[in-house]
Design an enzyme around this catalytic site. Sequence first.
Site, short mmCIF file in Angstrom:
data_model
loop_
_atom_site.label_atom_id
_atom_site.label_comp_id
_atom_site.label_asym_id
_atom_site.label_seq_id
_atom_site.Cartn_x
_atom_site.Cartn_y
_atom_site.Cartn_z
N LYS A 1 34.21 17.85 -11.82
CA LYS A 1 33.16 17.63 -10.83
C LYS A 1 31.86 18.28 -11.31
O LYS A 1 31.83 19.48 -11.61
CB LYS A 1 33.62 18.27 -9.51
C1 E4P Z 1 33.45 16.85 -1.55
O1 E4P Z 1 33.84 16.67 -2.67
C2 E4P Z 1 33.04 18.14 -1.00
O2 E4P Z 1 33.98 19.09 -1.43
C3 E4P Z 1 33.04 18.18 0.51
O3 E4P Z 1 33.38 16.92 1.05
C4 E4P Z 1 31.85 18.81 1.13
O4 E4P Z 1 32.00 18.78 2.53
P1 E4P Z 1 31.12 19.69 3.51
O5 E4P Z 1 29.75 19.13 3.55
O6 E4P Z 1 31.81 19.59 4.83
O7 E4P Z 1 31.16 21.08 2.94
#
Ligand code: E4P
Length: 217
Positions: free
Chosen positions: A83
């Site tokens: 990522k």
């Molecule tokens: C996605 O890959 C992220 O880890 C996640 O969905 C972020 O979500 P949030 O905005 O609720 O922290």
Amino acid sequence: MKFFVDTAEIDAIAELNELGMVDGVTTNPSLILKSGRDIIEVTKEIADLVDGPVSAEVVATQAEAMIEEGRKLAGIADNIAIKLPLTWNGLKACKTLSSEGRMVNVTLCFSSNQALLAAKAGAAFISPFIGRLDDINLDGMELIADIRQIYDTYGFETEILAASIRNVNHVTDCARTGADVMTAPPEVIHKLALHPLTDKGLETFLNDWEKTGQKIL
Ligand code: E4P
């Protein structure tokens, strides 16, 4: 639509995985912090548990260091998706790591132009953050629809991984809009099965069954 679980909590992943509800997992530095676990150890455990892609996020901000971290994370297991944040350095790292045949998930996407760049850099997944756009009074779902249209128009194979899902309506809207994947916290996935009319109907059926005096087993 594939279901990814947005957590680094092993028990929660295992429970949903047994039900066949886990096509992959996404983590991020905040979720690793919440788990209280070592990133390498917990990512390996998750990758051993589920068959699908498991996203593990780099924390370097310069391209070369991102590439090194990405290679290390990818070495944990074959199903790791590296990522990377949607910055120019992240895109540079995406291009290099994708060219090496590694799976890359470009995260922190908030515009269709950013999604276009990620696809051109060879990302396997683009992660638009719906909830965080809704938080500032913008329309997260409109972004998913725009990216869907752009990717389909030009035949990009990058999968749209709708992220930052906060409620069950987000899930419905993602499915309706054509997201390839949605990643949600375990609590949101559990809520998908709930309906008051299901509970009410079941209560009536069980009360009436009691009155028949019969048994099936
Ligand atoms: C996605 O890959 C992220 O880890 C996640 O969905 C972020 O979500 P949030 O905005 O609720 O922290």
